[in-house]
Design a protein around this motif. Sequence first.
Motif, PDB file in Angstrom:
ATOM      1  N   PHE A  48      27.416  27.186 -39.131  1.00  0.00           N
ATOM      2  CA  PHE A  48      27.356  28.553 -39.551  1.00  0.00           C
ATOM      3  C   PHE A  48      26.179  28.483 -40.601  1.00  0.00           C
ATOM      4  N   ASP A  49      25.808  27.632 -41.323  1.00  0.00           N
ATOM      5  CA  ASP A  49      24.985  27.442 -42.202  1.00  0.00           C
ATOM      6  C   ASP A  49      23.548  26.926 -42.032  1.00  0.00           C
ATOM      7  N   GLU A  53      20.897  28.048 -40.520  1.00  0.00           N
ATOM      8  CA  GLU A  53      19.652  29.054 -40.709  1.00  0.00           C
ATOM      9  C   GLU A  53      19.570  29.123 -42.011  1.00  0.00           C
ATOM     10  N   SER A  61      19.994  35.741 -37.789  1.00  0.00           N
ATOM     11  CA  SER A  61      21.450  35.915 -37.299  1.00  0.00           C
ATOM     12  C   SER A  61      22.282  36.169 -38.902  1.00  0.00           C
ATOM     13  N   SER A  62      21.881  36.043 -40.026  1.00  0.00           N
ATOM     14  CA  SER A  62      22.410  36.027 -41.325  1.00  0.00           C
ATOM     15  C   SER A  62      21.942  37.071 -42.107  1.00  0.00           C
ATOM     16  N   LYS A  63      22.538  37.350 -43.053  1.00  0.00           N
ATOM     17  CA  LYS A  63      21.997  38.116 -44.431  1.00  0.00           C
ATOM     18  C   LYS A  63      21.204  37.374 -44.960  1.00  0.00           C
ATOM     19  N   HIS A 118      23.119  40.077 -31.730  1.00  0.00           N
ATOM     20  CA  HIS A 118      23.154  39.861 -32.941  1.00  0.00           C
ATOM     21  C   HIS A 118      23.515  41.089 -33.931  1.00  0.00           C
ATOM     22  N   ASN A 172      29.947  39.961 -33.931  1.00  0.00           N
ATOM     23  CA  ASN A 172      30.057  39.007 -34.691  1.00  0.00           C
ATOM     24  C   ASN A 172      31.024  37.785 -34.237  1.00  0.00           C
ATOM     25  N   LYS A 209      27.551  35.234 -36.426  1.00  0.00           N
ATOM     26  CA  LYS A 209      28.165  34.974 -37.625  1.00  0.00           C
ATOM     27  C   LYS A 209      29.104  35.988 -38.106  1.00  0.00           C
ATOM     28  N   ARG A 210      29.265  36.204 -39.676  1.00  0.00           N
ATOM     29  CA  ARG A 210      30.189  37.112 -39.906  1.00  0.00           C
ATOM     30  C   ARG A 210      29.632  38.591 -39.920  1.00  0.00           C
ATOM     31  N   ASP A 256      27.079  39.920 -42.173  1.00  0.00           N
ATOM     32  CA  ASP A 256      25.767  39.297 -41.600  1.00  0.00           C
ATOM     33  C   ASP A 256      25.271  40.472 -40.702  1.00  0.00           C
TER      34      ASP A 256
END
Length: 349
Positions: free
Chosen positions: A149-150, A152, A178-180, A201, A205, A225-226, A229
């Motif tokens: 999950f980290d 990116e 895919s993430s903030k 995306h 989530n 992701k969350r 995100d």
Amino acid sequence: MMDRITIRKPDDWHLHVRDGAMLNAVMRYTAHHFGRAIIMPNLIPPVTTIADAVAYRERVMAAVPEGSDFRPLMTCYLTDRTDPDEIERGFRGGVFTAVKLYPVGATTNSAYGVTDFEKIRPVLARMEKIGMRLLIHGEEASDPSIDVFDREATFIERRLHPMTRAYPALRIVLEHLSSKAAVDYVRAAAPQVGGTITPYHLMLNRTDMLGYGIRPYYYCMPILKRERDRLALLQAATSGESCFFLGTDSAPHPVAAKLAMCGCAGLFNAPVAIETYAEIFDRAGALDKLEAFASLNGPAHYALPPNDATITLERGDWTAPDEVAVDGPEERAIIFRGGETVAWRVVSA
Ligand code: DOR
Ligand code: ZN
């Protein structure tokens, strides 16, 4: 309430159409609604030379329905050994629109990807000089201590940010944000860096993927992701900001490859793509921003003109098909949102 919208024809700045029977089964969905698409080079073996890309482009064009104006934009798969002269010749000759960087092991068919970022320096320097775009699958996958999950956020910090400093005139697309963290980075690094955003995306989530049984058909890279995100992605896509644009990452796989002990990443969304984006923008109260995201921001990042043709979408429920038939042993590919009600449809394209 707006019930109908006409916009310039969209382009898909990130698309997998595969090859052979799968290509013949899926190409028409994109060709029906999109003016152009960036065609990903992660075939087996990958598209690494001008000759590969010319031959692949012919196979793609042969799969486009007659009468369609669709134009495929070809990419070159970057390896540790890519020759800068081949890249420049392909670009100047109108074969390669861009180069695609997969870190080795990051996703489907990335085994030939970059293992040593030192080795690609001559290629990046040449691309910067000739004004060619670099497309990046931005995940740090070679270090097993990095949580999936980290990947990116870590890639951005370790690889992408230094790259933008070293090659300030190199225009980059960070693909399938895919993430903030990725949204924030692209915004800060624009206009040098742009980012594509997929329909899935924007819609899903990781709880959708894992919280109610495991849904292998939602498994993709970068992984979902969350919720926070997803909300950042939704805000970015619907903001109209020129650094964010459409890339479906539609990626069909045979059923057996998805439903396996080690299933592969990728989600086939071309049959519902533009309709799904319209639905998402409508729900966000941002239909007036759809054209910027789908049809204007991408061409601007590539310094290409937008399409002259238009597409019209209308509010109206229809049921997405479950699957497409594929000739031969691959049999079929399952469609994202299959069996679900889609709230917008294309009335003319
Ligand atoms: O989920 C994914 N599928 N992500 C990628 O980057 C590649 C793609 C594929 O080729 O199936
Ligand atoms: Zn992709």
